[in-house]
Enzyme design. Structure first.
Site, PDB file in Angstrom:
ATOM      1  N   ASP A 118      -3.512  14.027 -12.123  1.00 24.96           N
ATOM      2  CA  ASP A 118      -3.310  15.124 -10.828  1.00 24.96           C
ATOM      3  C   ASP A 118      -3.302  16.268 -11.019  1.00 24.96           C
ATOM      4  O   ASP A 118      -2.749  17.157 -10.514  1.00 24.96           O
ATOM      5  CB  ASP A 118      -1.964  14.309 -10.165  1.00 24.96           C
ATOM      6  CG  ASP A 118      -0.926  14.494 -11.332  1.00 24.96           C
ATOM      7  OD1 ASP A 118      -1.037  14.880 -12.689  1.00 24.96           O
ATOM      8  OD2 ASP A 118       0.319  14.307 -11.056  1.00 24.96           O
ATOM      9  N   HIS A 166     -22.681  32.135 -28.098  1.00 26.66           N
ATOM     10  CA  HIS A 166     -21.551  31.723 -27.015  1.00 26.66           C
ATOM     11  C   HIS A 166     -20.469  31.065 -27.963  1.00 26.66           C
ATOM     12  O   HIS A 166     -19.762  29.717 -27.428  1.00 26.66           O
ATOM     13  CB  HIS A 166     -22.063  30.666 -26.117  1.00 26.66           C
ATOM     14  CG  HIS A 166     -23.049  31.520 -25.116  1.00 26.66           C
ATOM     15  ND1 HIS A 166     -23.772  30.752 -24.056  1.00 26.66           N
ATOM     16  CD2 HIS A 166     -23.389  32.814 -24.650  1.00 26.66           C
ATOM     17  CE1 HIS A 166     -24.339  31.619 -23.328  1.00 26.66           C
ATOM     18  NE2 HIS A 166     -23.983  32.857 -23.741  1.00 26.66           N
ATOM     19  N   ASP A 202     -16.295  39.634 -27.105  1.00 28.68           N
ATOM     20  CA  ASP A 202     -16.976  39.770 -25.792  1.00 28.68           C
ATOM     21  C   ASP A 202     -15.846  39.319 -24.867  1.00 28.68           C
ATOM     22  O   ASP A 202     -15.489  38.117 -24.772  1.00 28.68           O
ATOM     23  CB  ASP A 202     -17.985  38.991 -25.651  1.00 28.68           C
ATOM     24  CG  ASP A 202     -18.828  39.135 -24.509  1.00 28.68           C
ATOM     25  OD1 ASP A 202     -18.367  39.765 -23.566  1.00 28.68           O
ATOM     26  OD2 ASP A 202     -20.107  38.726 -24.534  1.00 28.68           O
ATOM     27  N   ASP A 223     -17.265  42.982 -18.127  1.00 25.22           N
ATOM     28  CA  ASP A 223     -17.954  42.383 -19.262  1.00 25.22           C
ATOM     29  C   ASP A 223     -18.222  43.258 -20.613  1.00 25.22           C
ATOM     30  O   ASP A 223     -19.053  44.172 -20.510  1.00 25.22           O
ATOM     31  CB  ASP A 223     -19.497  41.815 -18.792  1.00 25.22           C
ATOM     32  CG  ASP A 223     -19.959  40.916 -19.829  1.00 25.22           C
ATOM     33  OD1 ASP A 223     -19.337  40.691 -20.871  1.00 25.22           O
ATOM     34  OD2 ASP A 223     -21.162  40.521 -19.476  1.00 25.22           O
ATOM     35  N   HIS A 233     -31.754  37.788 -27.211  1.00 26.31           N
ATOM     36  CA  HIS A 233     -31.209  37.784 -25.717  1.00 26.31           C
ATOM     37  C   HIS A 233     -31.742  39.183 -25.136  1.00 26.31           C
ATOM     38  O   HIS A 233     -32.386  39.767 -25.907  1.00 26.31           O
ATOM     39  CB  HIS A 233     -29.870  37.487 -25.800  1.00 26.31           C
ATOM     40  CG  HIS A 233     -28.939  38.550 -26.608  1.00 26.31           C
ATOM     41  ND1 HIS A 233     -28.786  39.860 -26.042  1.00 26.31           N
ATOM     42  CD2 HIS A 233     -28.349  38.644 -27.696  1.00 26.31           C
ATOM     43  CE1 HIS A 233     -27.931  40.605 -26.661  1.00 26.31           C
ATOM     44  NE2 HIS A 233     -27.670  39.472 -27.828  1.00 26.31           N
ATOM     45  N   HIS A 238     -27.877  42.080 -17.603  1.00 28.43           N
ATOM     46  CA  HIS A 238     -27.930  41.264 -16.330  1.00 28.43           C
ATOM     47  C   HIS A 238     -27.007  41.965 -15.456  1.00 28.43           C
ATOM     48  O   HIS A 238     -26.128  42.897 -15.764  1.00 28.43           O
ATOM     49  CB  HIS A 238     -27.219  39.880 -16.780  1.00 28.43           C
ATOM     50  CG  HIS A 238     -25.803  40.094 -17.395  1.00 28.43           C
ATOM     51  ND1 HIS A 238     -24.811  40.219 -16.670  1.00 28.43           N
ATOM     52  CD2 HIS A 238     -25.400  39.912 -18.748  1.00 28.43           C
ATOM     53  CE1 HIS A 238     -23.529  40.285 -17.261  1.00 28.43           C
ATOM     54  NE2 HIS A 238     -23.945  40.157 -18.736  1.00 28.43           N
ATOM     55  N   HIS A 274     -22.968  37.058 -14.394  1.00 34.98           N
ATOM     56  CA  HIS A 274     -24.277  37.110 -14.408  1.00 34.98           C
ATOM     57  C   HIS A 274     -24.642  37.035 -12.779  1.00 34.98           C
ATOM     58  O   HIS A 274     -24.425  35.977 -12.076  1.00 34.98           O
ATOM     59  CB  HIS A 274     -24.851  35.841 -14.925  1.00 34.98           C
ATOM     60  CG  HIS A 274     -24.784  36.106 -16.358  1.00 34.98           C
ATOM     61  ND1 HIS A 274     -25.311  34.954 -17.308  1.00 34.98           N
ATOM     62  CD2 HIS A 274     -24.185  36.847 -17.286  1.00 34.98           C
ATOM     63  CE1 HIS A 274     -24.899  35.394 -18.685  1.00 34.98           C
ATOM     64  NE2 HIS A 274     -23.992  36.491 -18.530  1.00 34.98           N
ATOM     65  N   GLU A 301     -26.471  45.630 -23.346  1.00 33.19           N
ATOM     66  CA  GLU A 301     -25.843  44.491 -24.423  1.00 33.19           C
ATOM     67  C   GLU A 301     -26.631  44.274 -25.620  1.00 33.19           C
ATOM     68  O   GLU A 301     -27.020  42.999 -25.740  1.00 33.19           O
ATOM     69  CB  GLU A 301     -25.000  43.647 -23.710  1.00 33.19           C
ATOM     70  CG  GLU A 301     -25.879  42.885 -22.784  1.00 33.19           C
ATOM     71  CD  GLU A 301     -24.874  41.470 -22.553  1.00 33.19           C
ATOM     72  OE1 GLU A 301     -24.271  40.937 -23.624  1.00 33.19           O
ATOM     73  OE2 GLU A 301     -24.954  41.189 -21.338  1.00 33.19           O
ATOM     74  N   TYR A 344     -28.218  40.033 -35.156  1.00 27.88           N
ATOM     75  CA  TYR A 344     -27.395  38.886 -35.795  1.00 27.88           C
ATOM     76  C   TYR A 344     -28.252  38.428 -37.028  1.00 27.88           C
ATOM     77  O   TYR A 344     -29.335  37.963 -36.929  1.00 27.88           O
ATOM     78  CB  TYR A 344     -27.405  37.831 -34.721  1.00 27.88           C
ATOM     79  CG  TYR A 344     -26.872  38.280 -33.377  1.00 27.88           C
ATOM     80  CD1 TYR A 344     -25.566  38.410 -33.004  1.00 27.88           C
ATOM     81  CD2 TYR A 344     -27.722  38.527 -32.449  1.00 27.88           C
ATOM     82  CE1 TYR A 344     -25.066  38.926 -31.824  1.00 27.88           C
ATOM     83  CE2 TYR A 344     -27.397  39.219 -31.061  1.00 27.88           C
ATOM     84  CZ  TYR A 344     -26.112  39.103 -30.870  1.00 27.88           C
ATOM     85  OH  TYR A 344     -25.746  39.756 -29.680  1.00 27.88           O
ATOM     86  N   ARG A 355     -22.880  43.151 -31.712  1.00 27.48           N
ATOM     87  CA  ARG A 355     -23.353  43.360 -30.249  1.00 27.48           C
ATOM     88  C   ARG A 355     -22.341  44.394 -29.558  1.00 27.48           C
ATOM     89  O   ARG A 355     -21.237  44.612 -29.836  1.00 27.48           O
ATOM     90  CB  ARG A 355     -23.184  42.132 -29.335  1.00 27.48           C
ATOM     91  CG  ARG A 355     -23.736  42.143 -27.923  1.00 27.48           C
ATOM     92  CD  ARG A 355     -24.011  41.055 -26.952  1.00 27.48           C
ATOM     93  NE  ARG A 355     -22.755  40.402 -26.907  1.00 27.48           N
ATOM     94  CZ  ARG A 355     -22.304  39.140 -27.519  1.00 27.48           C
ATOM     95  NH1 ARG A 355     -23.340  38.653 -28.522  1.00 27.48           N
ATOM     96  NH2 ARG A 355     -21.539  38.450 -27.295  1.00 27.48           N
ATOM     97  N   GLU A 369     -21.393  46.112 -25.828  1.00 30.00           N
ATOM     98  CA  GLU A 369     -21.884  45.822 -24.300  1.00 30.00           C
ATOM     99  C   GLU A 369     -21.053  47.011 -23.600  1.00 30.00           C
ATOM    100  O   GLU A 369     -19.969  46.733 -23.638  1.00 30.00           O
ATOM    101  CB  GLU A 369     -21.738  44.332 -24.120  1.00 30.00           C
ATOM    102  CG  GLU A 369     -21.783  43.966 -22.823  1.00 30.00           C
ATOM    103  CD  GLU A 369     -21.538  42.688 -22.333  1.00 30.00           C
ATOM    104  OE1 GLU A 369     -21.064  41.839 -23.006  1.00 30.00           O
ATOM    105  OE2 GLU A 369     -22.180  42.188 -21.284  1.00 30.00           O
TER     106      GLU A 369
END
Ligand code: GLY
Ligand code: MN
Ligand code: MN
Length: 424
Positions: A37, A229, A246, A257, A336, A340, A347, A370, A374, A392, A394
């Site tokens: 619940d 991710h 991130d 972001d 990547h 975006h 996004h 961004e 890697y 990275r 961004e």
């Protein structure tokens, strides 16, 4: 509701002006059960919220366009017993007076009212986002055969941000920037990744508003940064490694972001700094291309050129730069896109291409910039000294009349400024 009712009324009016005679149906999401619940925290559908400001689940907006344009909300009825448990509801009367709809009904009247509204008219509806509604629409299509994707209109409206929206996005960006600065200041070798995640969340929650996370935070120490991710956030942050964070908050339905990468102990090694400086040079080149008149892919193309050239200079890849770009040799280390759209969704809505071409940037658009590099442990043909470095950087960038404004510029970005903030 973040804005005055008038703002939402105007958005609905703009929608009717872009429709042919017909009816648009835009449901919001229902609550989702997490287990037994317990429900997941509720968050309205972005387009529904954009057009209504109405925060409750199980509601449907119907916008009628034609000789008599009007907007109708179907929502949950008042229910004093349920409201004791789950909180106050507006109910149809409260929704009408507070949000400025022309008509309001309870949601269980929806099936009764709809056939009269959609009879022989064009239906604007976005298939594939709400299975329950999709089934009903299939039924109704026997009455009205013409269907058009309403999100083709609303996505374009959402893509250009108004000054009120930009104000909220600026605030969200500042809160997220403060959280990243705080993370840099408290980071120490031996901490767990989730401790830094909690420090970020603390700043979001303590910021005066009540911001949520726009998406699950990534706090990735060392080689974990090479998993794009990564959200487990359950490893030790080690002396001598980098950490990539991130994370961004969502304030009043608008996201931010930010990614920053910094040394766990506050001091870059020469190899980390070399890769970091390259990612930063790429990001700055990309931000320079984020301006009106350029197309949305121009920042990425600039980042690709800088990264390819730099990786060749570091002898991580070898060959002629143009040839390496043509063969996409960078892709193994930068796999990547660079940008975006950013807005209610991290996004955000809006096409990237128009008529088979990358679309032009225009004032009021907000996009991330961004680039990343890697180099996971075990990278074949790459000297071991680079292994385990993932970077990275961004920022959130608003396109302005003459160029751009970086909304997230409060977080340091040069290696030296980061080291200074970290007390080194
Ligand atoms: N944080 C999600 C992204 O950078 O796209
Ligand atoms: Mn992003
Ligand atoms: Mn991000």
């Amino acid at each position: 509701m973040p804005f005055a009712a008038e703002v939402y009324k105007n958005r609905r009016l703009r929608l009717t002006k872009k429709m042919e005679e017909g009816v648009a149906i835009i449901p919001t999401s229902s609550e989702r059960t997490r287990n037994n619940d317990v429900a997941f925290p509720y968050r309205p559908d972005s387009t529904f919220y954009y057009l209504t400001g109405f925060p409750e689940p199980d509601a449907v907006l119907v916008v009628v366009a034609g000789k008599e344009s009007k907007s109708i909300l179907f929502c949950q009825p008042k229910d004093p017993t349920k409201e004791v448990w789950t909180g106050r509801r507006f109910g149809p009367n409260g929704a009408k007076s507070t949000f400025g709809f022309d008509e309001t009904y309870t949601v269980d009247e929806f099936d009764k009212k709809m056939p009269g509204l959609i009879n022989l008219k064009k239906v604007y509806y976005s298939v594939g986002r709400n299975q329950d509604f999709d089934r009903r629409i299939v039924e109704w299509m026997r009455i009205s055969p013409a269907i058009s994707d309403v999100m083709q209109i609303t996505d374009e409206m959402r893509l250009i941000k108004s000054s009120e929206e930009i104000e909220i996005m600026r605030k969200a960006a500042i809160i997220s920037a403060q959280a990243h600065r705080h993370a840099m200041q408290v980071c120490r070798p031996g901490m767990m990744e989730y401790e830094l995640e909690a420090e970020i969340g603390k700043i979001f929650r303590f910021s005066g508003g009540d911001p949520l996370h726009a998406y699950p935070s990534i706090v990735a120490g060392g080689n974990n940064a090479c998993v794009l991710h990564y959200t487990e956030n359950n490893c030790v942050l080690k002396d001598g490694e980098l950490v990539l964070i991130d994370a961004g908050c969502e304030l009043d339905g608008y996201g931010s972001d930010i990614t920053r990468t910094f040394p766990v102990n506050g001091k870059f090694t020469p190899e980390q700094e070399a890769v970091y400086e390259l990612a930063l040079e790429a990001q700055e080149a990309a931000i320079g291309k984020a301006r009106p008149g350029n197309h949305v892919r121009a920042p990425h193309n600039a980042a690709v050129r800088v990264i390819t050239k730099g990786l060749a200079k570091l002898r991580i890849i070898r060959g002629n730069v143009n040839e390496l770009i043509r063969k996409r040799a960078y892709y193994r280390f930068f796999m990547h896109g660079t940008s975006h759209w950013l807005g209610s969704d991290v996004h955000d809505a809006g096409d990237y291409m128009k008529g088979g071409k990358w679309r032009e940037l225009r004032p009021g658009m907000v996009l991330t910039v961004e680039p990343g590099i890697y180099i996971p442990i075990g990278s074949k043909g790459v000297s071991k000294k680079w292994w385990g470095i993932g970077v990275r950087i961004e920022d959130d960038v608003l396109i302005t009349k003459n160029g751009n404004e970086v909304l997230t510029s409060l977080v340091p970005k040069t290696a030296r400024d980061i080291e200074l903030l970290m007390g080194r």
